[in-house]
Design a protein around this motif. Structure first.
Motif, PDB file in Angstrom:
ATOM      1  N   ALA A 260       0.819  -1.209   0.000  1.00  0.00           N
ATOM      2  CA  ALA A 260       0.000   0.000   0.000  1.00  0.00           C
ATOM      3  C   ALA A 260       0.857   1.265   0.000  1.00  0.00           C
ATOM      4  O   ALA A 260       0.583   2.223   0.733  1.00  0.00           O
ATOM      5  CB  ALA A 260      -0.961  -0.004   1.185  1.00  0.00           C
ATOM      6  N   GLU A 261       1.921   1.229  -0.804  1.00  0.00           N
ATOM      7  CA  GLU A 261       2.826   2.374  -0.956  1.00  0.00           C
ATOM      8  C   GLU A 261       3.362   2.869   0.393  1.00  0.00           C
ATOM      9  O   GLU A 261       3.561   4.065   0.595  1.00  0.00           O
ATOM     10  CB  GLU A 261       2.110   3.514  -1.694  1.00  0.00           C
ATOM     11  N   GLY A 262       3.594   1.923   1.274  1.00  0.00           N
ATOM     12  CA  GLY A 262       4.196   2.255   2.561  1.00  0.00           C
ATOM     13  C   GLY A 262       3.215   2.409   3.697  1.00  0.00           C
ATOM     14  O   GLY A 262       3.626   2.459   4.865  1.00  0.00           O
ATOM     15  N   ASP A 263       1.915   2.487   3.416  1.00  0.00           N
ATOM     16  CA  ASP A 263       0.942   2.664   4.495  1.00  0.00           C
ATOM     17  C   ASP A 263       0.909   1.465   5.428  1.00  0.00           C
ATOM     18  O   ASP A 263       0.689   1.612   6.635  1.00  0.00           O
ATOM     19  CB  ASP A 263      -0.454   2.908   3.916  1.00  0.00           C
ATOM     20  N   ASN A 264       1.128   0.256   4.875  1.00  0.00           N
ATOM     21  CA  ASN A 264       1.144  -0.933   5.725  1.00  0.00           C
ATOM     22  C   ASN A 264       2.286  -0.865   6.732  1.00  0.00           C
ATOM     23  O   ASN A 264       2.120  -1.197   7.909  1.00  0.00           O
ATOM     24  CB  ASN A 264       1.262  -2.189   4.867  1.00  0.00           C
ATOM     25  N   LEU A 265       3.463  -0.427   6.272  1.00  0.00           N
ATOM     26  CA  LEU A 265       4.608  -0.296   7.169  1.00  0.00           C
ATOM     27  C   LEU A 265       4.325   0.728   8.258  1.00  0.00           C
ATOM     28  O   LEU A 265       4.620   0.495   9.446  1.00  0.00           O
ATOM     29  CB  LEU A 265       5.854   0.096   6.384  1.00  0.00           C
ATOM     30  N   ARG A 266       3.750   1.852   7.889  1.00  0.00           N
ATOM     31  CA  ARG A 266       3.430   2.882   8.888  1.00  0.00           C
ATOM     32  C   ARG A 266       2.442   2.348   9.920  1.00  0.00           C
ATOM     33  O   ARG A 266       2.609   2.574  11.124  1.00  0.00           O
ATOM     34  CB  ARG A 266       2.856   4.120   8.193  1.00  0.00           C
ATOM     35  N   THR A 267       1.422   1.646   9.463  1.00  0.00           N
ATOM     36  CA  THR A 267       0.418   1.102  10.380  1.00  0.00           C
ATOM     37  C   THR A 267       1.040   0.105  11.353  1.00  0.00           C
ATOM     38  O   THR A 267       0.786   0.152  12.566  1.00  0.00           O
ATOM     39  CB  THR A 267      -0.704   0.413   9.587  1.00  0.00           C
ATOM     40  N   GLN A 268       1.880  -0.792  10.838  1.00  0.00           N
ATOM     41  CA  GLN A 268       2.457  -1.824  11.697  1.00  0.00           C
ATOM     42  C   GLN A 268       3.508  -1.253  12.649  1.00  0.00           C
ATOM     43  O   GLN A 268       3.603  -1.702  13.800  1.00  0.00           O
ATOM     44  CB  GLN A 268       3.036  -2.946  10.836  1.00  0.00           C
ATOM     45  N   MET A 269       4.285  -0.299  12.192  1.00  0.00           N
ATOM     46  CA  MET A 269       5.244   0.338  13.099  1.00  0.00           C
ATOM     47  C   MET A 269       4.516   1.056  14.237  1.00  0.00           C
ATOM     48  O   MET A 269       4.929   0.993  15.400  1.00  0.00           O
ATOM     49  CB  MET A 269       6.122   1.314  12.326  1.00  0.00           C
ATOM     50  N   ASN A 270       3.437   1.720  13.914  1.00  0.00           N
ATOM     51  CA  ASN A 270       2.660   2.428  14.931  1.00  0.00           C
ATOM     52  C   ASN A 270       2.050   1.452  15.927  1.00  0.00           C
ATOM     53  O   ASN A 270       2.083   1.679  17.141  1.00  0.00           O
ATOM     54  CB  ASN A 270       1.571   3.257  14.260  1.00  0.00           C
ATOM     55  N   ALA A 271       1.498   0.345  15.428  1.00  0.00           N
ATOM     56  CA  ALA A 271       0.880  -0.645  16.312  1.00  0.00           C
ATOM     57  C   ALA A 271       1.916  -1.282  17.232  1.00  0.00           C
ATOM     58  O   ALA A 271       1.660  -1.505  18.418  1.00  0.00           O
ATOM     59  CB  ALA A 271       0.176  -1.714  15.481  1.00  0.00           C
ATOM     60  N   ALA A 272       3.091  -1.584  16.694  1.00  0.00           N
ATOM     61  CA  ALA A 272       4.148  -2.180  17.507  1.00  0.00           C
ATOM     62  C   ALA A 272       4.573  -1.232  18.618  1.00  0.00           C
ATOM     63  O   ALA A 272       4.739  -1.634  19.779  1.00  0.00           O
ATOM     64  CB  ALA A 272       5.344  -2.543  16.628  1.00  0.00           C
ATOM     65  N   THR A 273       4.739   0.042  18.283  1.00  0.00           N
ATOM     66  CA  THR A 273       5.128   1.034  19.287  1.00  0.00           C
ATOM     67  C   THR A 273       4.060   1.167  20.362  1.00  0.00           C
ATOM     68  O   THR A 273       4.366   1.230  21.562  1.00  0.00           O
ATOM     69  CB  THR A 273       5.374   2.395  18.613  1.00  0.00           C
ATOM     70  N   ARG A 274       2.801   1.196  19.961  1.00  0.00           N
ATOM     71  CA  ARG A 274       1.695   1.347  20.911  1.00  0.00           C
ATOM     72  C   ARG A 274       1.554   0.153  21.847  1.00  0.00           C
ATOM     73  O   ARG A 274       0.950   0.265  22.915  1.00  0.00           O
ATOM     74  CB  ARG A 274       0.385   1.572  20.155  1.00  0.00           C
ATOM     75  N   SER A 275       2.116  -0.984  21.462  1.00  0.00           N
ATOM     76  CA  SER A 275       2.025  -2.171  22.324  1.00  0.00           C
ATOM     77  C   SER A 275       3.080  -2.173  23.428  1.00  0.00           C
ATOM     78  O   SER A 275       3.309  -3.212  24.060  1.00  0.00           O
ATOM     79  CB  SER A 275       2.165  -3.450  21.482  1.00  0.00           C
ATOM     80  N   SER A 276       3.689  -1.029  23.675  1.00  0.00           N
ATOM     81  CA  SER A 276       4.731  -0.901  24.712  1.00  0.00           C
ATOM     82  C   SER A 276       5.907  -1.830  24.441  1.00  0.00           C
ATOM     83  O   SER A 276       6.426  -2.497  25.347  1.00  0.00           O
ATOM     84  CB  SER A 276       4.141  -1.178  26.104  1.00  0.00           C
ATOM     85  N   ALA A 277       6.306  -1.872  23.188  1.00  0.00           N
ATOM     86  CA  ALA A 277       7.411  -2.746  22.800  1.00  0.00           C
ATOM     87  C   ALA A 277       8.724  -2.272  23.412  1.00  0.00           C
ATOM     88  O   ALA A 277       8.990  -1.075  23.498  1.00  0.00           O
ATOM     89  CB  ALA A 277       7.540  -2.778  21.283  1.00  0.00           C
ATOM     90  N   ASP A 278       9.537  -3.230  23.830  1.00  0.00           N
ATOM     91  CA  ASP A 278      10.905  -2.922  24.246  1.00  0.00           C
ATOM     92  C   ASP A 278      11.807  -2.758  23.038  1.00  0.00           C
ATOM     93  O   ASP A 278      12.854  -2.108  23.111  1.00  0.00           O
ATOM     94  CB  ASP A 278      11.435  -4.022  25.160  1.00  0.00           C
ATOM     95  N   ALA A 279      11.418  -3.364  21.937  1.00  0.00           N
ATOM     96  CA  ALA A 279      12.084  -3.182  20.644  1.00  0.00           C
ATOM     97  C   ALA A 279      11.084  -3.596  19.580  1.00  0.00           C
ATOM     98  O   ALA A 279      10.139  -4.347  19.850  1.00  0.00           O
ATOM     99  CB  ALA A 279      13.357  -4.005  20.543  1.00  0.00           C
ATOM    100  N   ILE A 280      11.295  -3.109  18.368  1.00  0.00           N
ATOM    101  CA  ILE A 280      10.466  -3.514  17.231  1.00  0.00           C
ATOM    102  C   ILE A 280      11.290  -4.436  16.347  1.00  0.00           C
ATOM    103  O   ILE A 280      12.407  -4.095  15.952  1.00  0.00           O
ATOM    104  CB  ILE A 280       9.995  -2.288  16.428  1.00  0.00           C
ATOM    105  N   GLY A 281      10.748  -5.624  16.066  1.00  0.00           N
ATOM    106  CA  GLY A 281      11.383  -6.563  15.154  1.00  0.00           C
ATOM    107  C   GLY A 281      10.865  -6.311  13.747  1.00  0.00           C
ATOM    108  O   GLY A 281       9.753  -6.717  13.396  1.00  0.00           O
ATOM    109  N   LEU A 282      11.653  -5.617  12.934  1.00  0.00           N
ATOM    110  CA  LEU A 282      11.232  -5.201  11.605  1.00  0.00           C
ATOM    111  C   LEU A 282      11.407  -6.357  10.614  1.00  0.00           C
ATOM    112  O   LEU A 282      12.502  -6.902  10.454  1.00  0.00           O
ATOM    113  CB  LEU A 282      12.051  -3.992  11.156  1.00  0.00           C
ATOM    114  N   ILE A 283      10.327  -6.704   9.939  1.00  0.00           N
ATOM    115  CA  ILE A 283      10.291  -7.838   9.022  1.00  0.00           C
ATOM    116  C   ILE A 283      10.163  -7.300   7.599  1.00  0.00           C
ATOM    117  O   ILE A 283       9.111  -6.820   7.211  1.00  0.00           O
ATOM    118  CB  ILE A 283       9.097  -8.757   9.348  1.00  0.00           C
TER     119      ILE A 283
END
Length: 373
Positions: A260-283
């Motif tokens: 989705a021209e990057g919108d999927n990445l933005r959505t998932q990065m935001n969701a990971a951050t909001r989950s109180s992640a200690d780190a984000i595992g970027l796939i």
């Protein structure tokens, strides 16, 4: 002596430049006032023939081998520029993968870049490896890298055990009990219930969720939040997943998740951050078989890195001319950020000034001696 003292006063000011502008350390990134560090999954399994199987996109760097130091150097440089703090390297002990891990470790050390491990506990057919094989591989890793600062992310080397859902709690405990004093060993469970099964025997969980579509998965954010709560209830580390997209048809699957021209990445990065992640595992950095890669490629160019850099408030990497060698890395000392070239230049300048002052003093003494005679 004025110039000499001025040189000494300028020395710490000049040396502070690389420290202030250098990559952010993981320890600082874990502060609650900042976004969590981003660690991208990285694969070292590529031979030149690997690109002939199950691929519909290819790297801009060409169909490389994971033995190529120059390719690794570009990967690390681009990742750092885009705001990635480290790679989570897929590994289990073999002659080839041990050699490539050692090479990547050298490249990462040059750039003050961090590495973690995702240990592949399942074989090619997705069957669990023998427990004694896993124990031997972890023994090798501890003996080789336990004290290496490249692997020191959260105070100790971080190792994610992929495929823990195929092992009993007793099997997991028999292995982790041997090395939890030297390593942070995380499970890779897919839900909170799975993590609770192993919580006593691991130091947290890293969920590799590459094929999710946040727009269609019911309660997507809620699942991440529940997993985070379960892990943190046991004082564990929670590494939340964020993927750019997915297409597994080349490896026998049917699922496709559009970027989705990057919108999927933005959505998932935001969701990971909001989950109180200690780190984000970027796939992922370079999983081209499942098309979850963010490495600059023929089909997508540097789109993903540009978007990630925007998310991370970093400057997009300059992909530049790919035909020539990458410029030599700076001579920064990783732990201190001191630029040796500046130190040497300043030392030479001070020496020249000092010799000049000595010459002036000696000449002055000689003139005085002549006058007295």
């Amino acid at each position: 002596m004025t110039l000499f003292r001025a040189g000494l006063l300028l020395l710490p000011i000049l040396l502070l430049g690389p420290i202030a502008n250098g990559p952010m350390q993981i320890a600082a990134a874990t502060d609650s006032s900042t976004s969590p560090p981003v660690l991208a999954y990285y694969y070292i399994w590529y031979d030149e023939g690997s690109w002939d199987r199950a691929k519909i996109d290819y790297p801009l760097l060409g169909r490389y081998s994971s033995d190529d130091r120059e390719v690794m150097r570009r990967h690390v440089r681009w990742a750092m520029d885009a705001g990635i703090d480290g790679f989570i390297v897929s590994w289990k002990s073999s002659e080839k993968l041990d050699r490539r891990l050692a090479l990547l470790r050298e490249v990462a050390a040059e750039q003050n870049f961090k590495l973690a491990i995702i240990y592949q506990g399942l074989d090619f057919d997705r069957k669990p490896l023998a427990v004694n094989r896993i124990a031997a591989d972890l023994d090798y890793f501890v003996q080789t890298y336990a004290d290496d600062p490249v692997f020191d992310i959260f105070g100790a080397p971080l190792l994610i055990w992929s495929g823990t859902w195929e092992f009993t709690p007793q099997q997991v405990a028999s292995i982790t009990a041997l090395h939890r004093a030297e390593l942070l060993i995380l499970a890779s469970e897919k839900n909170a219930r799975g993590y609770e099964r192993l919580a006593r025997w691991v130091d947290g969980d890293a969920y590799y969720w590459s094929s999710v579509d946040p727009g269609t998965y019911p309660d997507y954010q809620g699942k991440l939040d529940r997993m985070s709560a379960a892990v943190h209830a046991h004082d564990g580390l929670w590494i939340a997943p964020a993927a750019v997209g997915f297409d597994g048809r080349g490896v026998g699957g049917e699922r496709v998740v559009d970027r989705a021209e990057g919108d999927n990445l933005r959505t998932q990065m935001n969701a990971a951050t909001r989950s109180s992640a200690d780190a984000i595992g970027l796939i992922s950095w370079n999983e081209f078989s499942e098309n979850s890669h963010i490495e600059p490629s023929v089909n997508y160019g540097d789109e993903s890195l540009t978007i990630l850099a925007d998310i991370r408030h970093a400057k997009p990497p300059d992909i530049g001319d790919l035909s020539g060698p990458l410029p030599e890395p700076s001579t920064e000392l990783g732990a201190t950020g001191v630029d040796l070239e500046k130190v040497i230049a300043i030392a030479i300048l001070i020496a020249i000034i000092g010799l000049g002052l000595v010459a002036v003093v000696l000449r002055r003494r000689a003139e005085l001696q002549i006058r007295r005679e």
